[in-house]
Design a protein around this motif. Structure first.
Motif, short mmCIF file in Angstrom:
data_model
loop_
_atom_site.label_atom_id
_atom_site.label_comp_id
_atom_site.label_asym_id
_atom_site.label_seq_id
_atom_site.Cartn_x
_atom_site.Cartn_y
_atom_site.Cartn_z
N ALA A 166 0.84 -1.20 0.00
CA ALA A 166 0.00 0.00 0.00
C ALA A 166 0.87 1.25 0.00
CB ALA A 166 -0.94 0.00 1.20
N ILE A 167 1.91 1.24 0.82
CA ILE A 167 2.83 2.38 0.87
C ILE A 167 3.48 2.59 -0.50
CG2 ILE A 167 5.01 3.22 1.84
CD1 ILE A 167 4.15 1.84 4.50
N GLU A 168 3.98 1.52 -1.09
CA GLU A 168 4.62 1.62 -2.40
C GLU A 168 3.66 2.15 -3.45
OE1 GLU A 168 6.00 -2.38 -2.93
OE2 GLU A 168 7.81 -2.04 -1.75
N SER A 169 2.45 1.65 -3.45
CA SER A 169 1.46 2.06 -4.44
C SER A 169 1.10 3.54 -4.29
CB SER A 169 0.20 1.20 -4.29
OG SER A 169 -0.80 1.65 -5.16
N LYS A 170 0.82 3.97 -3.07
CA LYS A 170 0.43 5.36 -2.85
C LYS A 170 1.55 6.34 -3.19
CE LYS A 170 -3.16 4.53 0.57
NZ LYS A 170 -3.63 4.82 1.94
N LEU A 171 2.77 6.02 -2.76
CA LEU A 171 3.89 6.91 -3.05
C LEU A 171 4.18 6.96 -4.55
CD1 LEU A 171 6.28 6.16 -0.06
CD2 LEU A 171 4.75 8.12 -0.35
N SER A 172 4.08 5.82 -5.22
CA SER A 172 4.31 5.78 -6.67
C SER A 172 3.28 6.61 -7.42
CB SER A 172 4.24 4.34 -7.19
OG SER A 172 5.36 3.62 -6.78
N GLN A 173 2.03 6.45 -7.04
CA GLN A 173 0.96 7.17 -7.73
C GLN A 173 1.03 8.67 -7.49
OE1 GLN A 173 -2.82 5.41 -6.71
NE2 GLN A 173 -2.15 3.38 -7.35
N HIS A 174 1.33 9.07 -6.27
CA HIS A 174 1.30 10.49 -5.94
C HIS A 174 2.55 11.24 -6.39
CE1 HIS A 174 -0.22 14.01 -3.86
NE2 HIS A 174 1.02 14.24 -3.51
N PHE A 175 3.72 10.63 -6.24
CA PHE A 175 4.97 11.36 -6.48
C PHE A 175 5.63 11.04 -7.82
CE2 PHE A 175 4.45 11.45 -1.90
CZ PHE A 175 4.59 12.80 -1.66
N ASN A 176 5.17 10.00 -8.52
CA ASN A 176 5.79 9.59 -9.78
C ASN A 176 7.32 9.64 -9.64
OD1 ASN A 176 5.90 8.74 -12.43
ND2 ASN A 176 5.88 10.81 -13.24
N PRO A 177 7.85 8.92 -8.67
CA PRO A 177 9.29 9.05 -8.37
C PRO A 177 10.19 8.40 -9.42
CG PRO A 177 8.32 7.29 -7.06
CD PRO A 177 7.19 7.94 -7.82
N SER A 178 11.37 8.98 -9.57
CA SER A 178 12.37 8.34 -10.40
C SER A 178 13.03 7.19 -9.63
CB SER A 178 13.41 9.35 -10.88
OG SER A 178 14.03 9.98 -9.78
N LEU A 179 12.93 7.25 -8.30
CA LEU A 179 13.39 6.15 -7.45
C LEU A 179 12.49 6.08 -6.23
CD1 LEU A 179 16.10 4.25 -6.73
CD2 LEU A 179 16.09 5.89 -4.86
N LEU A 180 12.08 4.88 -5.89
CA LEU A 180 11.28 4.65 -4.69
C LEU A 180 11.80 3.40 -4.01
CD1 LEU A 180 8.86 5.17 -2.80
CD2 LEU A 180 7.49 3.77 -4.35
N GLN A 181 12.16 3.55 -2.74
CA GLN A 181 12.55 2.41 -1.92
C GLN A 181 11.66 2.42 -0.68
OE1 GLN A 181 16.68 3.11 -1.00
NE2 GLN A 181 17.38 2.41 -2.98
N VAL A 182 11.01 1.30 -0.43
CA VAL A 182 10.22 1.14 0.78
C VAL A 182 10.78 -0.11 1.47
CG1 VAL A 182 7.93 0.76 1.77
CG2 VAL A 182 8.19 2.18 -0.27
N VAL A 183 11.39 0.11 2.64
CA VAL A 183 12.06 -0.98 3.35
C VAL A 183 11.35 -1.23 4.66
CG1 VAL A 183 14.25 -1.75 4.34
CG2 VAL A 183 14.25 -0.25 2.32
N ASN A 184 10.88 -2.45 4.85
CA ASN A 184 10.27 -2.84 6.10
C ASN A 184 11.40 -3.12 7.09
OD1 ASN A 184 8.98 -4.02 8.29
ND2 ASN A 184 7.71 -5.37 7.04
N GLU A 185 11.54 -2.25 8.09
CA GLU A 185 12.59 -2.40 9.09
C GLU A 185 12.05 -2.93 10.42
OE1 GLU A 185 15.83 0.84 7.58
OE2 GLU A 185 14.42 1.54 9.11
N SER A 186 10.86 -3.47 10.39
CA SER A 186 10.23 -3.96 11.62
C SER A 186 11.08 -5.03 12.32
CB SER A 186 8.84 -4.52 11.31
OG SER A 186 8.03 -3.53 10.73
N HIS A 187 11.77 -5.84 11.53
CA HIS A 187 12.60 -6.90 12.12
C HIS A 187 13.71 -6.35 13.01
CE1 HIS A 187 14.88 -5.65 8.60
NE2 HIS A 187 15.96 -6.12 9.21
N MET A 188 14.02 -5.06 12.87
CA MET A 188 15.07 -4.44 13.67
C MET A 188 14.54 -3.95 15.02
SD MET A 188 16.74 -2.25 10.49
CE MET A 188 17.49 -1.05 11.57
#
Length: 111
Positions: free
Chosen positions: A10-32
């Motif tokens: 959901a985060i990836e989809s929303k950020l992609s649609q809204h910002f049309n980024p040339s680079l998007l990284q979404v990293v789940n850091e919950s394991h940390m």
């Protein structure tokens, strides 16, 4: 490559649609952090978009918060945000900062 969990997707989809980024990284850091396995509570996002041109860091973060308001009101506990224009991203050497080590105690330490 494994399929992202629902919150990450959901985060990836929303950020992609809204910002049309040339680079998007979404990293789940919950394991940390001290959370159950397979949690989706702590994320780091790197967004490179020309929509950030002329905007200060606070305004950029507010843009991200607005787009992800539903996730931040629900499952997402922490969000590390790194925003860049294309020029700024190139000046970083195309690397975002590492996230700090979790400083919160584990549930086992609370006794």
């Amino acid at each position: 490559m494994s399929k992202p969990f629902p919150v990450q997707a959901a985060i990836e989809s929303k950020l992609s649609q809204h910002f049309n980024p040339s680079l998007l990284q979404v990293v789940n850091e919950s394991h940390m952090h001290s959370v159950p396995a397979n949690s989706e509570t702590h994320f780091k996002v790197v967004v490179v978009s020309d929509l950030f041109t002329g905007k200060r860091s606070v305004a950029r973060h507010q843009m991200i918060y607005k787009v992800l308001s539903e996730e931040l009101a629900g499952p997402v506990h922490a969000l590390a945000i790194h925003t860049y224009t294309d020029d700024e991203w190139q000046k970083t050497g195309a690397e975002s900062p590492d996230s700090p080590t979790c400083r919160g105690g584990s549930k086992a330490d609370q006794h």
